[in-house]
Design a protein around this motif. Sequence first.
Motif, PDB file in Angstrom:
ATOM      1  N   GLN A 114       0.393  -1.049  -0.187  1.00 24.94           N
ATOM      2  CA  GLN A 114       0.257  -0.090   0.503  1.00 24.94           C
ATOM      3  C   GLN A 114       1.216   1.761  -0.115  1.00 24.94           C
ATOM      4  O   GLN A 114       0.204   2.350  -0.506  1.00 24.94           O
ATOM      5  CB  GLN A 114      -0.622   0.040   1.218  1.00 24.94           C
ATOM      6  CG  GLN A 114      -1.984  -0.370   0.635  1.00 24.94           C
ATOM      7  CD  GLN A 114      -2.811  -0.341   0.084  1.00 24.94           C
ATOM      8  OE1 GLN A 114      -3.184   1.306  -0.157  1.00 24.94           O
ATOM      9  NE2 GLN A 114      -2.932  -0.525  -1.161  1.00 24.94           N
ATOM     10  N   ALA A 115       1.940   1.128   0.648  1.00 25.34           N
ATOM     11  CA  ALA A 115       3.346   2.669   0.705  1.00 25.34           C
ATOM     12  C   ALA A 115       3.017   3.126  -0.443  1.00 25.34           C
ATOM     13  O   ALA A 115       3.744   3.722  -1.003  1.00 25.34           O
ATOM     14  CB  ALA A 115       3.953   2.261   1.676  1.00 25.34           C
ATOM     15  N   TYR A 116       3.850   2.020  -1.406  1.00 17.88           N
ATOM     16  CA  TYR A 116       4.508   1.611  -2.467  1.00 17.88           C
ATOM     17  C   TYR A 116       2.201   1.660  -3.876  1.00 17.88           C
ATOM     18  O   TYR A 116       3.400   2.592  -4.815  1.00 17.88           O
ATOM     19  CB  TYR A 116       4.827   0.732  -2.874  1.00 17.88           C
ATOM     20  CG  TYR A 116       6.173   0.797  -4.044  1.00 17.88           C
ATOM     21  CD1 TYR A 116       6.910   1.580  -4.424  1.00 17.88           C
ATOM     22  CD2 TYR A 116       5.305   0.128  -5.735  1.00 17.88           C
ATOM     23  CE1 TYR A 116       8.239   2.079  -5.564  1.00 17.88           C
ATOM     24  CE2 TYR A 116       6.709   0.306  -6.375  1.00 17.88           C
ATOM     25  CZ  TYR A 116       7.650   1.326  -6.514  1.00 17.88           C
ATOM     26  OH  TYR A 116       7.959   1.606  -8.390  1.00 17.88           O
ATOM     27  N   GLU A 146      -5.587   5.536  -2.905  1.00 17.37           N
ATOM     28  CA  GLU A 146      -4.780   5.958  -2.289  1.00 17.37           C
ATOM     29  C   GLU A 146      -5.126   6.650  -1.402  1.00 17.37           C
ATOM     30  O   GLU A 146      -3.862   6.092   0.173  1.00 17.37           O
ATOM     31  CB  GLU A 146      -3.887   7.642  -3.395  1.00 17.37           C
ATOM     32  CG  GLU A 146      -3.202   7.775  -2.786  1.00 17.37           C
ATOM     33  CD  GLU A 146      -1.970   9.311  -3.406  1.00 17.37           C
ATOM     34  OE1 GLU A 146      -0.684   9.107  -3.250  1.00 17.37           O
ATOM     35  OE2 GLU A 146      -2.364   9.789  -3.856  1.00 17.37           O
ATOM     36  N   PRO A 206      -0.758   5.940   2.173  1.00 20.02           N
ATOM     37  CA  PRO A 206       0.962   6.336   1.976  1.00 20.02           C
ATOM     38  C   PRO A 206       1.251   6.231   2.954  1.00 20.02           C
ATOM     39  O   PRO A 206       2.178   5.190   3.656  1.00 20.02           O
ATOM     40  CB  PRO A 206       0.692   6.206   0.913  1.00 20.02           C
ATOM     41  CG  PRO A 206       0.007   6.213  -0.573  1.00 20.02           C
ATOM     42  CD  PRO A 206      -1.222   7.012   0.690  1.00 20.02           C
ATOM     43  N   HIS A 213       0.912   3.816   6.013  1.00 20.47           N
ATOM     44  CA  HIS A 213       1.075   2.854   5.705  1.00 20.47           C
ATOM     45  C   HIS A 213       2.285   2.321   6.040  1.00 20.47           C
ATOM     46  O   HIS A 213       3.520   1.787   6.818  1.00 20.47           O
ATOM     47  CB  HIS A 213       0.325   1.883   4.431  1.00 20.47           C
ATOM     48  CG  HIS A 213      -1.137   1.637   4.122  1.00 20.47           C
ATOM     49  ND1 HIS A 213      -1.463   0.180   5.120  1.00 20.47           N
ATOM     50  CD2 HIS A 213      -1.659   2.405   3.645  1.00 20.47           C
ATOM     51  CE1 HIS A 213      -2.671   0.330   4.673  1.00 20.47           C
ATOM     52  NE2 HIS A 213      -3.125   1.732   4.127  1.00 20.47           N
ATOM     53  N   ARG A 214       3.257   3.575   5.305  1.00 21.84           N
ATOM     54  CA  ARG A 214       4.301   3.945   6.254  1.00 21.84           C
ATOM     55  C   ARG A 214       4.887   4.150   7.712  1.00 21.84           C
ATOM     56  O   ARG A 214       5.540   3.493   8.057  1.00 21.84           O
ATOM     57  CB  ARG A 214       5.230   4.661   5.541  1.00 21.84           C
ATOM     58  CG  ARG A 214       5.234   5.245   3.749  1.00 21.84           C
ATOM     59  CD  ARG A 214       6.072   6.019   2.953  1.00 21.84           C
ATOM     60  NE  ARG A 214       5.469   7.554   3.429  1.00 21.84           N
ATOM     61  CZ  ARG A 214       5.049   7.675   2.098  1.00 21.84           C
ATOM     62  NH1 ARG A 214       4.934   6.988   1.120  1.00 21.84           N
ATOM     63  NH2 ARG A 214       3.990   8.511   2.046  1.00 21.84           N
TER      64      ARG A 214
END
Length: 385
Positions: free
Chosen positions: A323-325, A363, A369, A372-373
Amino acid sequence: MTAETRPAAPTPDPDLLYSEDEDALRAAVRSLLADRCDPATVLAGLESDVPYDTGLWRALAADIGTAGLLVPEKLGGAGASTREAAVVLEELGRSVAPVPYLTSAVIAVTALLALDHDRPEAAAPLTALAEGRTVAVLAVPLPTAPGGRPEPAVRADAAGVLTGRVTSVADAAAAELLLVPAQGPDGPELHAVEAAADGVRTGTVTPLDLTRPLGHLTLDGARGRLLAAGDRARAAVDRALLTGAGLLASEQLGVAEWCLAETVRHTAERTQFGRPVGSFQALKHRMAALWLEVASARAAARNAADALATGSPDAAVAVAVAQAYCGPVAVRAAEECVQLHGGIGMTWEHPAHLFLKRAKSDELALGSPGRHREALAGLVGLDAP
Protein backbone atom coordinates in the motif's frame (compact mmCIF):
# COMPACT_ATOMS: atom_id res chain seq x y z
CA MET A 1 18.26 -30.23 20.87
CA THR A 2 15.06 -29.25 22.67
CA ALA A 3 11.98 -27.65 21.15
CA GLU A 4 12.98 -24.37 22.81
CA THR A 5 16.42 -24.30 21.16
CA ARG A 6 15.44 -25.77 17.79
CA PRO A 7 15.61 -23.02 15.13
CA ALA A 8 12.30 -21.98 13.66
CA ALA A 9 11.48 -23.26 10.20
CA PRO A 10 12.36 -20.67 7.57
CA THR A 11 9.47 -18.82 5.97
CA PRO A 12 9.02 -20.04 2.38
CA ASP A 13 9.86 -17.58 -0.37
CA PRO A 14 6.81 -15.81 -1.79
CA ASP A 15 5.52 -16.97 -5.15
CA LEU A 16 5.11 -13.86 -7.30
CA LEU A 17 4.32 -15.68 -10.55
CA TYR A 18 0.83 -16.31 -11.91
CA SER A 19 -0.29 -19.93 -12.08
CA GLU A 20 -2.07 -21.45 -15.08
CA ASP A 21 -5.37 -21.33 -13.21
CA GLU A 22 -4.84 -17.67 -12.39
CA ASP A 23 -4.04 -16.90 -16.03
CA ALA A 24 -7.21 -18.71 -17.10
CA LEU A 25 -9.24 -16.71 -14.59
CA ARG A 26 -7.65 -13.50 -15.84
CA ALA A 27 -8.54 -14.37 -19.43
CA ALA A 28 -12.19 -15.01 -18.52
CA VAL A 29 -12.54 -11.79 -16.53
CA ARG A 30 -10.73 -9.72 -19.15
CA SER A 31 -12.93 -11.10 -21.92
CA LEU A 32 -16.06 -10.24 -19.96
CA LEU A 33 -14.86 -6.73 -19.18
CA ALA A 34 -13.82 -6.11 -22.80
CA ASP A 35 -17.34 -7.03 -23.87
CA ARG A 36 -19.36 -5.37 -21.09
CA CYS A 37 -17.18 -2.63 -19.58
CA ASP A 38 -15.63 -0.56 -22.34
CA PRO A 39 -14.91 3.12 -21.51
CA ALA A 40 -18.04 4.37 -23.31
CA THR A 41 -20.22 2.07 -21.21
CA VAL A 42 -18.56 3.17 -17.98
CA LEU A 43 -18.98 6.84 -18.88
CA ALA A 44 -22.65 6.31 -19.76
CA GLY A 45 -23.23 4.58 -16.44
CA LEU A 46 -21.75 7.49 -14.52
CA GLU A 47 -24.45 9.74 -15.91
CA SER A 48 -27.24 7.49 -14.61
CA ASP A 49 -28.59 7.14 -11.10
CA VAL A 50 -27.71 3.46 -10.65
CA PRO A 51 -25.11 2.73 -7.95
CA TYR A 52 -23.35 0.06 -10.03
CA ASP A 53 -23.69 -1.96 -13.24
CA THR A 54 -26.04 -4.74 -12.13
CA GLY A 55 -25.77 -6.69 -15.39
CA LEU A 56 -21.97 -6.68 -15.28
CA TRP A 57 -22.01 -7.64 -11.60
CA ARG A 58 -24.35 -10.58 -12.26
CA ALA A 59 -22.08 -11.86 -15.02
CA LEU A 60 -18.92 -11.36 -13.01
CA ALA A 61 -20.18 -12.55 -9.64
CA ALA A 62 -22.54 -15.37 -10.58
CA ASP A 63 -21.80 -16.49 -14.14
CA ILE A 64 -18.01 -16.56 -13.77
CA GLY A 65 -18.26 -17.19 -10.03
CA THR A 66 -15.77 -14.60 -8.82
CA ALA A 67 -17.96 -13.50 -5.90
CA GLY A 68 -17.37 -16.84 -4.20
CA LEU A 69 -13.62 -17.16 -4.72
CA LEU A 70 -12.83 -16.69 -1.03
CA VAL A 71 -15.83 -18.65 0.24
CA PRO A 72 -15.29 -22.34 1.19
CA GLU A 73 -16.75 -24.95 -1.13
CA LYS A 74 -19.07 -26.30 1.57
CA LEU A 75 -20.81 -22.91 1.59
CA GLY A 76 -21.16 -22.72 -2.18
CA GLY A 77 -17.92 -20.92 -2.98
CA ALA A 78 -14.82 -21.85 -4.94
CA GLY A 79 -12.53 -22.31 -1.95
CA ALA A 80 -9.80 -20.29 -3.69
CA SER A 81 -7.42 -17.80 -2.12
CA THR A 82 -6.54 -14.14 -2.13
CA ARG A 83 -4.17 -14.80 -5.04
CA GLU A 84 -7.14 -15.50 -7.32
CA ALA A 85 -9.13 -12.58 -5.93
CA ALA A 86 -6.11 -10.35 -6.59
CA VAL A 87 -6.15 -11.36 -10.26
CA VAL A 88 -9.81 -10.32 -10.51
CA LEU A 89 -9.10 -6.98 -8.86
CA GLU A 90 -6.16 -6.36 -11.18
CA GLU A 91 -8.47 -6.75 -14.17
CA LEU A 92 -11.18 -4.62 -12.56
CA GLY A 93 -8.56 -1.91 -12.04
CA ARG A 94 -7.64 -2.07 -15.73
CA SER A 95 -11.28 -1.29 -16.55
CA VAL A 96 -12.25 0.90 -13.56
CA ALA A 97 -15.28 -1.38 -13.47
CA PRO A 98 -18.22 0.03 -11.45
CA VAL A 99 -18.91 -3.11 -9.39
CA PRO A 100 -18.73 -3.72 -5.61
CA TYR A 101 -16.16 -6.52 -5.79
CA LEU A 102 -13.60 -5.16 -3.32
CA THR A 103 -16.19 -4.11 -0.76
CA SER A 104 -18.48 -7.15 -0.99
CA ALA A 105 -16.58 -10.18 -2.33
CA VAL A 106 -13.36 -9.34 -0.46
CA ILE A 107 -13.87 -7.15 2.61
CA ALA A 108 -17.36 -8.26 3.69
CA VAL A 109 -16.64 -11.92 2.92
CA THR A 110 -13.36 -11.82 4.86
CA ALA A 111 -15.12 -10.31 7.88
CA LEU A 112 -17.66 -13.12 7.87
CA LEU A 113 -14.98 -15.78 7.35
CA ALA A 114 -13.18 -14.53 10.45
CA LEU A 115 -16.23 -15.55 12.48
CA ASP A 116 -17.47 -19.06 13.22
CA HIS A 117 -18.87 -19.50 9.72
CA ASP A 118 -20.42 -22.86 10.57
CA ARG A 119 -23.04 -20.94 12.52
CA PRO A 120 -26.14 -19.93 10.50
CA GLU A 121 -25.59 -16.22 11.31
CA ALA A 122 -22.44 -16.24 9.15
CA ALA A 123 -23.03 -19.25 6.89
CA ALA A 124 -26.26 -17.97 5.35
CA PRO A 125 -24.90 -14.60 4.19
CA LEU A 126 -21.67 -16.23 2.98
CA THR A 127 -23.67 -18.60 0.78
CA ALA A 128 -25.73 -15.72 -0.60
CA LEU A 129 -22.58 -13.70 -1.27
CA ALA A 130 -20.88 -16.64 -2.99
CA GLU A 131 -23.82 -17.08 -5.33
CA GLY A 132 -23.91 -13.37 -6.17
CA ARG A 133 -27.41 -12.99 -4.74
CA THR A 134 -26.41 -10.43 -2.13
CA VAL A 135 -24.10 -7.44 -1.94
CA ALA A 136 -22.70 -6.72 1.51
CA VAL A 137 -20.44 -3.98 2.82
CA LEU A 138 -18.52 -3.45 6.03
CA ALA A 139 -19.90 -0.20 7.45
CA VAL A 140 -16.67 1.70 8.08
CA PRO A 141 -15.41 4.88 6.39
CA LEU A 142 -13.47 4.10 3.21
CA PRO A 143 -10.22 5.71 4.50
CA THR A 144 -10.11 3.40 7.56
CA ALA A 145 -6.71 1.68 7.69
CA PRO A 146 -5.93 -1.79 9.07
CA GLY A 147 -5.16 -1.53 12.75
CA GLY A 148 -6.23 2.10 12.81
CA ARG A 149 -9.91 1.62 13.44
CA PRO A 150 -11.28 4.24 15.86
CA GLU A 151 -14.04 3.57 18.36
CA PRO A 152 -17.21 2.63 16.43
CA ALA A 153 -19.54 5.48 15.64
CA VAL A 154 -22.56 3.21 16.17
CA ARG A 155 -23.90 2.24 19.59
CA ALA A 156 -25.76 -0.98 20.34
CA ASP A 157 -27.98 -1.52 23.35
CA ALA A 158 -28.59 -4.82 25.10
CA ALA A 159 -31.47 -5.62 22.74
CA GLY A 160 -29.34 -5.18 19.60
CA VAL A 161 -30.84 -1.83 18.61
CA LEU A 162 -28.29 0.29 16.72
CA THR A 163 -27.96 4.05 16.70
CA GLY A 164 -25.29 6.15 15.01
CA ARG A 165 -23.90 7.50 11.75
CA VAL A 166 -21.06 6.18 9.59
CA THR A 167 -19.70 8.46 6.90
CA SER A 168 -18.12 7.72 3.51
CA VAL A 169 -18.99 4.02 3.29
CA ALA A 170 -17.98 2.65 -0.12
CA ASP A 171 -20.79 1.04 -2.14
CA ALA A 172 -23.29 1.71 0.64
CA ALA A 173 -26.05 2.40 -1.89
CA ALA A 174 -25.43 -0.96 -3.56
CA ALA A 175 -25.54 -2.96 -0.34
CA GLU A 176 -28.36 -5.22 0.71
CA LEU A 177 -26.57 -6.36 3.86
CA LEU A 178 -24.58 -4.13 6.21
CA LEU A 179 -21.92 -5.48 8.55
CA VAL A 180 -21.91 -2.84 11.25
CA PRO A 181 -19.18 -2.55 13.90
CA ALA A 182 -20.77 -1.13 17.05
CA GLN A 183 -19.92 -0.35 20.63
CA GLY A 184 -22.06 -2.58 22.80
CA PRO A 185 -22.70 -2.54 26.54
CA ASP A 186 -19.71 -4.82 27.16
CA GLY A 187 -17.36 -3.83 24.35
CA PRO A 188 -17.09 -4.02 20.55
CA GLU A 189 -19.68 -5.95 18.58
CA LEU A 190 -20.34 -6.78 14.93
CA HIS A 191 -23.93 -6.79 13.70
CA ALA A 192 -25.62 -7.77 10.44
CA VAL A 193 -28.29 -5.28 9.40
CA GLU A 194 -30.55 -5.44 6.37
CA ALA A 195 -30.09 -2.27 4.33
CA ALA A 196 -33.85 -2.06 3.77
CA ALA A 197 -34.68 -2.42 7.48
CA ASP A 198 -36.56 0.25 9.41
CA GLY A 199 -34.28 2.84 10.88
CA VAL A 200 -31.60 2.57 8.16
CA ARG A 201 -30.99 5.51 5.81
CA THR A 202 -28.30 5.99 3.19
CA GLY A 203 -27.41 9.56 2.30
CA THR A 204 -25.95 10.26 -1.11
CA VAL A 205 -22.46 11.70 -1.50
CA THR A 206 -20.70 12.96 -4.62
CA PRO A 207 -17.27 11.33 -4.50
CA LEU A 208 -14.22 12.07 -6.60
CA ASP A 209 -14.38 8.57 -8.10
CA LEU A 210 -17.88 8.12 -9.46
CA THR A 211 -17.20 4.45 -10.24
CA ARG A 212 -17.01 3.67 -6.51
CA PRO A 213 -19.93 5.55 -4.89
CA LEU A 214 -19.84 6.61 -1.25
CA GLY A 215 -22.73 6.97 1.14
CA HIS A 216 -23.38 8.16 4.68
CA LEU A 217 -25.21 5.52 6.72
CA THR A 218 -27.56 6.61 9.49
CA LEU A 219 -28.96 4.03 11.88
CA ASP A 220 -31.78 5.28 14.07
CA GLY A 221 -33.15 2.42 16.13
CA ALA A 222 -32.26 -0.19 13.50
CA ARG A 223 -32.29 -3.80 14.65
CA GLY A 224 -29.32 -6.00 13.87
CA ARG A 225 -28.31 -9.64 14.31
CA LEU A 226 -25.32 -10.02 16.57
CA LEU A 227 -22.53 -11.83 14.73
CA ALA A 228 -19.68 -11.49 17.21
CA ALA A 229 -18.63 -9.60 20.30
CA GLY A 230 -15.43 -8.68 22.07
CA ASP A 231 -12.09 -9.72 20.63
CA ARG A 232 -13.68 -11.83 17.90
CA ALA A 233 -15.63 -8.86 16.55
CA ARG A 234 -12.53 -6.67 16.62
CA ALA A 235 -10.41 -9.35 14.96
CA ALA A 236 -12.97 -9.87 12.18
CA VAL A 237 -12.97 -6.19 11.27
CA ASP A 238 -9.18 -5.94 11.46
CA ARG A 239 -8.74 -9.02 9.27
CA ALA A 240 -11.19 -7.67 6.70
CA LEU A 241 -9.40 -4.32 6.53
CA LEU A 242 -5.98 -5.96 6.23
CA THR A 243 -7.14 -8.23 3.41
CA GLY A 244 -8.91 -5.37 1.67
CA ALA A 245 -5.81 -3.16 1.83
CA GLY A 246 -3.59 -5.97 0.58
CA LEU A 247 -5.79 -6.73 -2.43
CA LEU A 248 -6.45 -3.05 -3.14
CA ALA A 249 -2.80 -2.97 -4.24
CA SER A 250 -3.72 -5.32 -7.10
CA GLU A 251 -6.46 -2.95 -8.21
CA GLN A 252 -3.95 -0.09 -8.10
CA LEU A 253 -1.59 -2.22 -10.16
CA GLY A 254 -4.31 -2.73 -12.76
CA VAL A 255 -4.92 1.01 -12.96
CA ALA A 256 -1.20 1.67 -13.47
CA GLU A 257 -0.88 -1.10 -16.08
CA TRP A 258 -3.71 0.31 -18.18
CA CYS A 259 -2.36 3.86 -17.95
CA LEU A 260 1.13 2.77 -19.03
CA ALA A 261 -0.13 0.60 -21.91
CA GLU A 262 -2.51 3.31 -23.14
CA THR A 263 0.22 5.97 -22.96
CA VAL A 264 2.66 3.83 -24.94
CA ARG A 265 -0.01 3.10 -27.54
CA HIS A 266 -0.98 6.75 -27.92
CA THR A 267 2.56 8.10 -28.16
CA ALA A 268 3.41 5.46 -30.76
CA GLU A 269 0.52 6.60 -32.96
CA ARG A 270 0.60 10.36 -32.36
CA THR A 271 3.05 12.11 -34.69
CA GLN A 272 4.78 15.48 -34.62
CA PHE A 273 7.36 16.69 -37.14
CA GLY A 274 6.82 13.46 -39.05
CA ARG A 275 7.80 11.23 -36.13
CA PRO A 276 5.85 9.40 -33.40
CA VAL A 277 6.05 11.48 -30.25
CA GLY A 278 6.94 8.32 -28.36
CA SER A 279 10.29 8.31 -30.15
CA PHE A 280 11.35 11.57 -28.50
CA GLN A 281 14.01 10.89 -25.91
CA ALA A 282 12.36 12.87 -23.11
CA LEU A 283 9.12 10.91 -23.44
CA LYS A 284 10.91 7.57 -23.78
CA HIS A 285 12.74 8.23 -20.52
CA ARG A 286 9.50 9.09 -18.72
CA MET A 287 7.75 5.95 -19.93
CA ALA A 288 10.76 3.77 -19.17
CA ALA A 289 10.89 5.10 -15.61
CA LEU A 290 7.16 4.46 -15.26
CA TRP A 291 7.59 0.90 -16.56
CA LEU A 292 10.12 0.21 -13.81
CA GLU A 293 7.73 1.55 -11.17
CA VAL A 294 4.85 -0.56 -12.49
CA ALA A 295 7.06 -3.68 -12.50
CA SER A 296 8.00 -3.00 -8.87
CA ALA A 297 4.35 -2.40 -8.00
CA ARG A 298 3.48 -5.77 -9.51
CA ALA A 299 6.00 -7.47 -7.25
CA ALA A 300 4.69 -5.66 -4.17
CA ALA A 301 1.04 -6.42 -4.97
CA ARG A 302 1.69 -10.08 -5.73
CA ASN A 303 3.73 -10.43 -2.54
CA ALA A 304 0.85 -9.05 -0.48
CA ALA A 305 -1.68 -11.37 -2.14
CA ASP A 306 0.59 -14.38 -1.67
CA ALA A 307 1.32 -13.54 1.98
CA LEU A 308 -2.39 -13.29 2.74
CA ALA A 309 -3.09 -16.54 0.88
CA THR A 310 -0.44 -18.53 2.72
CA GLY A 311 -1.10 -17.02 6.14
CA SER A 312 2.45 -15.72 6.29
CA PRO A 313 3.51 -14.19 9.62
CA ASP A 314 4.81 -11.29 7.55
CA ALA A 315 1.42 -10.60 5.94
CA ALA A 316 0.98 -7.27 7.72
CA VAL A 317 4.44 -6.16 6.54
CA ALA A 318 3.69 -7.24 2.96
CA VAL A 319 0.39 -5.33 2.97
CA ALA A 320 2.00 -2.17 4.38
CA VAL A 321 4.77 -2.29 1.75
CA ALA A 322 2.27 -2.84 -1.06
CA GLN A 323 0.00 0.00 0.00
CA ALA A 324 2.86 2.42 0.68
CA TYR A 325 4.22 1.79 -2.82
CA CYS A 326 1.36 0.91 -5.17
CA GLY A 327 -0.88 3.87 -4.35
CA PRO A 328 1.60 6.55 -5.46
CA VAL A 329 2.60 4.51 -8.53
CA ALA A 330 -1.02 4.32 -9.70
CA VAL A 331 -1.43 8.07 -9.26
CA ARG A 332 1.81 8.83 -11.09
CA ALA A 333 0.86 6.50 -13.96
CA ALA A 334 -2.54 8.16 -14.29
CA GLU A 335 -1.06 11.65 -14.20
CA GLU A 336 1.47 10.72 -16.89
CA CYS A 337 -1.34 9.21 -18.95
CA VAL A 338 -3.36 12.42 -18.82
CA GLN A 339 -0.38 14.68 -19.53
CA LEU A 340 1.18 12.64 -22.35
CA HIS A 341 -2.17 12.43 -24.12
CA GLY A 342 -2.11 16.20 -24.48
CA GLY A 343 -5.40 18.02 -24.93
CA ILE A 344 -7.50 14.90 -25.48
CA GLY A 345 -6.39 13.58 -22.09
CA MET A 346 -8.12 16.50 -20.39
CA THR A 347 -11.55 15.77 -21.87
CA TRP A 348 -14.51 13.89 -20.41
CA GLU A 349 -14.74 11.75 -23.56
CA HIS A 350 -11.33 10.17 -23.02
CA PRO A 351 -11.29 7.64 -20.16
CA ALA A 352 -7.96 8.84 -18.69
CA HIS A 353 -9.79 10.93 -16.08
CA LEU A 354 -11.59 7.82 -14.81
CA PHE A 355 -8.27 6.18 -14.02
CA LEU A 356 -6.85 9.31 -12.41
CA LYS A 357 -9.89 9.62 -10.15
CA ARG A 358 -9.81 5.92 -9.23
CA ALA A 359 -6.07 6.17 -8.50
CA LYS A 360 -6.52 9.21 -6.26
CA SER A 361 -9.47 7.62 -4.46
CA ASP A 362 -7.60 4.34 -3.99
CA GLU A 363 -4.59 6.19 -2.63
CA LEU A 364 -6.70 7.30 0.34
CA ALA A 365 -8.79 4.13 0.67
CA LEU A 366 -8.00 1.79 3.56
CA GLY A 367 -5.19 4.04 4.74
CA SER A 368 -3.01 6.59 2.96
CA PRO A 369 0.55 5.71 1.88
CA GLY A 370 1.87 7.77 4.80
CA ARG A 371 -0.29 5.84 7.24
CA HIS A 372 1.04 2.55 5.87
CA ARG A 373 4.63 3.77 6.03
CA GLU A 374 4.10 4.56 9.72
CA ALA A 375 2.61 1.11 10.26
CA LEU A 376 5.54 -0.49 8.43
CA ALA A 377 8.04 1.34 10.59
CA GLY A 378 6.37 -0.03 13.70
CA LEU A 379 6.16 -3.56 12.29
CA VAL A 380 9.87 -3.75 11.50
CA GLY A 381 11.02 -1.81 14.55
CA LEU A 382 12.25 1.33 12.83
CA ASP A 383 10.45 3.54 15.34
CA ALA A 384 12.22 1.94 18.31
CA PRO A 385 14.53 4.28 20.26
